[in-house]
Design a protein around this motif. Structure first.
Motif, PDB file in Angstrom:
ATOM      1  N   SER A 145       0.837  -1.201   0.000  1.00  0.00           N
ATOM      2  CA  SER A 145       0.000   0.000   0.000  1.00  0.00           C
ATOM      3  C   SER A 145       0.865   1.241   0.000  1.00  0.00           C
ATOM      4  CB  SER A 145      -0.896   0.033   1.236  1.00  0.00           C
ATOM      5  OG  SER A 145      -1.817  -1.026   1.205  1.00  0.00           O
TER       6      SER A 145
ATOM      7  N   THR B 209      -5.111   9.198   2.672  1.00  0.00           N
ATOM      8  CA  THR B 209      -5.108   8.514   1.381  1.00  0.00           C
ATOM      9  C   THR B 209      -4.348   7.206   1.493  1.00  0.00           C
ATOM     10  OG1 THR B 209      -5.132  10.668   0.282  1.00  0.00           O
ATOM     11  CG2 THR B 209      -4.543   8.762  -1.060  1.00  0.00           C
ATOM     12  N   ASN B 210      -4.999   6.104   1.110  1.00  0.00           N
ATOM     13  CA  ASN B 210      -4.406   4.776   1.195  1.00  0.00           C
ATOM     14  C   ASN B 210      -4.821   3.993  -0.051  1.00  0.00           C
ATOM     15  OD1 ASN B 210      -3.637   2.147   1.792  1.00  0.00           O
ATOM     16  ND2 ASN B 210      -4.375   2.229   3.887  1.00  0.00           N
TER      17      ASN B 210
ATOM     18  N   VAL C 241       0.596   5.052   1.309  1.00  0.00           N
ATOM     19  CA  VAL C 241      -0.223   5.786   2.273  1.00  0.00           C
ATOM     20  C   VAL C 241       0.324   7.191   2.459  1.00  0.00           C
ATOM     21  CG1 VAL C 241      -1.081   5.799   4.642  1.00  0.00           C
ATOM     22  CG2 VAL C 241      -0.710   3.621   3.476  1.00  0.00           C
TER      23      VAL C 241
END
Length: 155
Positions: free
Chosen positions: A86, A92-93, A88
């Motif tokens: 991910s 926001t991810n 990040v």
């Protein structure tokens, strides 16, 4: 009517209270020893970060401040499924799979690149004040693999 000896009752009550207090104190000591032993064993046998089975990956970053764009490239390390990685920044991810427009099972390996922009899939412009973390969320671990800028600790 026979008269009761009050001293005897009081003395009997004191002994009962003393025995009860002793049992309670002993129980607390035993409980404290058991808890301390459990915590000690947990610390001794807890998996450590960076162990032999820890996923390793290095990333490079290229920031284009005039366009508020950050290009993230997988430089070297263990191949990782795109769904387990991910990107990040604040709230926001996004998974690497989403950013690269690929499947969750696609392997991210040397040379794999994603672009972070406010108008693209990331949905957030990258300025010099922005902190970005690359997070591995596969297997039984969640761990930050890399940060941009490299000396940042927030994010």
């Amino acid at each position: 009517m026979p008269r009761q000896d009050t001293r005897r009752t009081v003395r009997g009550d004191e002994r009962a209270i003393t025995v009860t207090d002793s049992i309670a104190a002993g129980s607390l000591v035993v409980l404290a020893v058991v808890l301390a032993a459990g915590l000690g064993l947990g610390v001794l046998f807890a998996p450590s970060e960076g162990g032999n089975n820890a996923t390793r990956a290095d990333f490079s970053y290229q920031h284009f401040s005039e366009d508020s764009v950050l290009v993230v490239t997988f430089v070297e390390g263990d191949s990782i499924q795109a769904g387990d990685l991910s990107v990040v920044s604040g709230e926001t991810n996004r998974t690497w799979a989403m950013l690269a427009n690929t499947t969750e099972s696609q392997e991210v390996s040397q040379g794999s690149t994603v672009q972070l922009t406010g108008t693209g899939r990331f949905g957030r412009p990258i300025t010099t004040d922005t902190t970005v973390r690359i997070v591995y969320t596969g297997g039984n671990e969640t761990r930050v693999l890399s940060r941009w800028p490299p000396n940042s600790s927030a994010g």
